[in-house]
Structure formats: C-alpha cells, structure tokens
Design a protein around this motif. Sequence first.
Motif, PDB file in Angstrom:
ATOM      1  N   VAL A   1     -18.501  29.808  95.138  1.00 12.74           N
ATOM      2  CA  VAL A   1     -19.544  30.196  94.088  1.00 12.74           C
ATOM      3  C   VAL A   1     -17.915  29.234  93.177  1.00 12.74           C
ATOM      4  O   VAL A   1     -16.931  29.428  93.542  1.00 12.74           O
ATOM      5  CB  VAL A   1     -19.114  31.406  94.114  1.00 12.74           C
ATOM      6  N   TRP A   2     -18.420  28.450  91.967  1.00 14.92           N
ATOM      7  CA  TRP A   2     -17.374  28.158  91.388  1.00 14.92           C
ATOM      8  C   TRP A   2     -17.553  28.254  89.458  1.00 14.92           C
ATOM      9  O   TRP A   2     -18.861  29.074  89.403  1.00 14.92           O
ATOM     10  CB  TRP A   2     -18.079  26.595  91.279  1.00 14.92           C
ATOM     11  N   LYS A   3     -16.944  28.101  89.055  1.00 11.77           N
ATOM     12  CA  LYS A   3     -17.057  28.555  87.807  1.00 11.77           C
ATOM     13  C   LYS A   3     -18.017  27.034  87.170  1.00 11.77           C
ATOM     14  O   LYS A   3     -17.979  26.124  87.424  1.00 11.77           O
ATOM     15  CB  LYS A   3     -15.591  28.272  86.992  1.00 11.77           C
ATOM     16  N   LEU A   4     -17.829  26.990  85.217  1.00 10.99           N
ATOM     17  CA  LEU A   4     -19.386  26.727  84.945  1.00 10.99           C
ATOM     18  C   LEU A   4     -18.143  25.008  84.577  1.00 10.99           C
ATOM     19  O   LEU A   4     -19.084  23.788  85.162  1.00 10.99           O
ATOM     20  CB  LEU A   4     -19.509  26.802  83.921  1.00 10.99           C
ATOM     21  N   ASN A   5     -17.127  24.935  84.585  1.00 12.35           N
ATOM     22  CA  ASN A   5     -16.629  23.986  84.049  1.00 12.35           C
ATOM     23  C   ASN A   5     -15.568  23.241  85.995  1.00 12.35           C
ATOM     24  O   ASN A   5     -15.868  21.975  85.812  1.00 12.35           O
ATOM     25  CB  ASN A   5     -15.485  23.872  83.692  1.00 12.35           C
ATOM     26  N   GLU A   6     -16.598  23.771  87.015  1.00  9.68           N
ATOM     27  CA  GLU A   6     -16.011  23.185  87.703  1.00  9.68           C
ATOM     28  C   GLU A   6     -17.132  22.617  89.124  1.00  9.68           C
ATOM     29  O   GLU A   6     -17.788  22.652  89.745  1.00  9.68           O
ATOM     30  CB  GLU A   6     -15.480  24.045  88.572  1.00  9.68           C
ATOM     31  N   TRP A   7     -18.528  22.014  87.720  1.00 10.16           N
ATOM     32  CA  TRP A   7     -20.293  21.948  88.098  1.00 10.16           C
ATOM     33  C   TRP A   7     -19.831  21.010  88.805  1.00 10.16           C
ATOM     34  O   TRP A   7     -20.940  20.994  90.008  1.00 10.16           O
ATOM     35  CB  TRP A   7     -20.858  21.762  87.265  1.00 10.16           C
ATOM     36  N   LYS A   8     -18.913  19.678  88.513  1.00 14.54           N
ATOM     37  CA  LYS A   8     -19.353  18.661  89.707  1.00 14.54           C
ATOM     38  C   LYS A   8     -18.958  18.507  91.157  1.00 14.54           C
ATOM     39  O   LYS A   8     -18.996  18.347  91.247  1.00 14.54           O
ATOM     40  CB  LYS A   8     -18.351  17.890  88.953  1.00 14.54           C
ATOM     41  N   GLU A   9     -17.679  19.888  91.222  1.00 14.76           N
ATOM     42  CA  GLU A   9     -17.263  19.891  91.855  1.00 14.76           C
ATOM     43  C   GLU A   9     -19.212  20.476  93.070  1.00 14.76           C
ATOM     44  O   GLU A   9     -18.900  20.348  94.525  1.00 14.76           O
ATOM     45  CB  GLU A   9     -16.313  20.638  92.726  1.00 14.76           C
ATOM     46  N   ALA A  10     -19.044  21.937  92.127  1.00 12.01           N
ATOM     47  CA  ALA A  10     -20.807  22.499  93.400  1.00 12.01           C
ATOM     48  C   ALA A  10     -21.396  21.293  93.086  1.00 12.01           C
ATOM     49  O   ALA A  10     -22.061  21.219  94.392  1.00 12.01           O
ATOM     50  CB  ALA A  10     -21.150  23.562  92.341  1.00 12.01           C
ATOM     51  N   PHE A  11     -21.664  20.638  92.254  1.00 13.99           N
ATOM     52  CA  PHE A  11     -23.180  19.214  92.756  1.00 13.99           C
ATOM     53  C   PHE A  11     -22.392  18.576  93.348  1.00 13.99           C
ATOM     54  O   PHE A  11     -23.127  17.862  94.859  1.00 13.99           O
ATOM     55  CB  PHE A  11     -22.905  18.565  91.554  1.00 13.99           C
ATOM     56  N   GLU A  12     -21.326  17.766  93.806  1.00 15.94           N
ATOM     57  CA  GLU A  12     -20.608  16.800  95.341  1.00 15.94           C
ATOM     58  C   GLU A  12     -20.466  18.066  96.632  1.00 15.94           C
ATOM     59  O   GLU A  12     -21.320  17.227  97.504  1.00 15.94           O
ATOM     60  CB  GLU A  12     -19.611  16.607  94.369  1.00 15.94           C
ATOM     61  N   GLN A  13     -20.378  18.933  96.194  1.00 14.62           N
ATOM     62  CA  GLN A  13     -19.718  19.869  97.811  1.00 14.62           C
ATOM     63  C   GLN A  13     -21.838  19.730  98.270  1.00 14.62           C
ATOM     64  O   GLN A  13     -22.169  19.811  99.841  1.00 14.62           O
ATOM     65  CB  GLN A  13     -19.829  21.171  97.457  1.00 14.62           C
ATOM     66  N   MET A  14     -22.843  19.779  97.774  1.00 10.03           N
ATOM     67  CA  MET A  14     -24.066  20.447  97.995  1.00 10.03           C
ATOM     68  C   MET A  14     -23.783  18.830  98.476  1.00 10.03           C
ATOM     69  O   MET A  14     -25.362  18.708  99.290  1.00 10.03           O
ATOM     70  CB  MET A  14     -24.634  20.596  97.045  1.00 10.03           C
ATOM     71  N   TYR A  15     -23.955  17.605  97.214  1.00  5.88           N
ATOM     72  CA  TYR A  15     -24.666  16.331  97.461  1.00  5.88           C
ATOM     73  C   TYR A  15     -24.415  16.276  98.353  1.00  5.88           C
ATOM     74  O   TYR A  15     -25.454  15.147  99.294  1.00  5.88           O
ATOM     75  CB  TYR A  15     -24.237  15.412  96.038  1.00  5.88           C
TER      76      TYR A  15
END
Length: 341
Positions: A315-329
């Motif tokens: 679970v990531w904060k909104l301003n960490e969206w890029k890391e959350a995207f990259e982890q899934m991608y």
Amino acid sequence: MKSIAVVNYAEAKGSVELREISKPTIGADDILLEVAKVGVCGSDLHQWSADHSWEVNYPVVLGHEFGGHIVELGSDVSGWKEGDRVVSETAAVINNTSPLSRQGLYNLDPSRKGFGYGVDGAMTRFVRVPARCLHKVPENLPFEQACLTEPCSVAYNAVLVNSRIRPGDRVLVLGPGTIGILCAAMARLAGAEVAIVGLPTDAGRLQIAKQYGCNTIIGDASDWAYKHDGMGVDCVIDAAGVSTTLRLALSYVRPNGHITKVGWGPQPMNFSLDPLVQKNVTLQGSFSHNWPIWEKVLFLLSSGSLDVRPIIGGVWKLNEWKEAFEQMYSGKVVKSVLTPN
C-alpha cells in the motif's frame, strides 16, 4: 478546495503525473466520495505505457478500483447517508434506456464510459459517483480489500457467469496477473481442478497463485492439459494481455470445450481459427460486471470465502504512485493499492 491526483494527460507513453485538481461538483443523482483506498489496475498501467486499445478522454484522473466514505449527497439521492462505507462500480456513464441497460447488462451498453478513462477516476481525494453505482461495504471488510471488489467481479463474471465450469472440471488459466489469479480462485470455488500458466518472469506471482490451491506451470502447459485422458482441458481462461495466447488456448482445450477470453490484447492474431471449428469449441468474451455480481463478490469477501490479501503486494501513498505502478509493471507484486489521504 484543491487535491492532488494521478492524471493521465496525453496519449504518449509515460504521460502520467501528479496534478492539482478542484473538488468535484455533484449532480442531483450523485454522491461525493472521499476515497479511502484505490487499487492499481492493469488498465492503468496500459494507459501509462501507452499500449492500451480503448479511447481515453485526456486529461483524466486514473483509478476505477476504489472505496471510501460518502461525504455529500445529491438532492435526489435516497437510501444513503453521509459516512456510509461504500465501493463503486465502474460504469460511470450509461444510457439507462438502451436495450442492454434495460436487461441489467449496462456494462455492455455501447455508450458506457468508465472511471479512469472516460471520466475522472479515484486516484485523488474526492470522486463524483452516480448513486446507482454504490454498494455497501460490510464493517468487517477493510477498504484495502474492499477496493478489490472490482477485479474480483471481473473474474466472477468471466468464470462463473460466462464460462461453463462444473465441479470436477479441469481448468487452465493463462496469465498470472491480478485477473488471472482471481479467475483461478473463482474456478477453485466452483470445484474445478485448476492450473495457472506464466513465464519465467512470473515465478513470484505463481507462488502467490499456489495459495489459492492452484497448480502452477512455467512455459509449456501441454503435459498438464493432456495428462487426464489426452484430450485437453474442459475450459481455458485466457487472462493474458496479448492476443497470441488464444492460439495456446486452442491447443490446450479439449474438443467441445470452452475458452473464455478476459485479457485485452490489441495485437493482430495472425493465425488460423480453424482449430476452433474443428474442435467444436465455444469461444466467449467476457467484459466487466453488473450489480448482482458485485453483491455476490462482497459476500464472498466479507464471509472469508474469497481472500484477496495474498495478492496485495503493498500500500503506497498517492505521491508514491510511480513506485506502486513500477512494482506491478515489473511483476514484483500482483496488486498495488494507493491511499489518497
């Protein structure tokens, strides 16, 4: 009031960034939802990487897997109150008078527009939602899990509505992403013997699939598909994001079997469909979901019959969206979840 939002602002690859947006104004039939949790979907990643196959209304706030609390009600809304815990369906815009909507199949209405591509989604603090889209979230179900009602409903529709699966059937799932793993879990709930197939890079995801009682296969699934009687599996669920996997599905399915394709793939197929005819196979597409499916999925989640915790990679904060995207991608996690507030 201004809030930050994850915005897909253009068609070019990587055209996603944090922007300030205004608090939405709601209509008479809407509610204003303060978002508690929002899941990152493969379609969000496809818009970020610009390999999607659907029309997008740029700029648009991403996010269609979400839940939160009602903070404002439109003048004509009844049956809900401020503070209610809810999740929302994705069909933000539909034609209520279309023949499909009148049958309850508004998910297939050609004029349908969804959150996160057609209208602003939920990767922000507040989102405007038509009251007809709402479902109550049981108190015992955390929003981290409740926000995944949407992908669970996609899988329910693909496996339990649009496929012919009976207890004892052998089912092969292609693609161990969120939808693939959830389709495998649904097939297990239906009493099927299930295997899920991935690539060497999917090894971590396949380990998670094992927690749902699935056999896991890397690469060629022929041995598993044909081991019972040499004829193939009863059903193949194609949950991969490419077109070519349909060719594999046709090779693994038994004569008079069933293939359900739920994964999007814009690439040309470039192969013959003659095996579909020769084997007398049923090919079924499956898209989205509707109200009764959401109610059934919420029961499965709140009763513990379906546990989505194994697929939540963080679970990531909104301003960490890029890391959350990259982890899934990258395949390091199956599902990323964002907290807007």
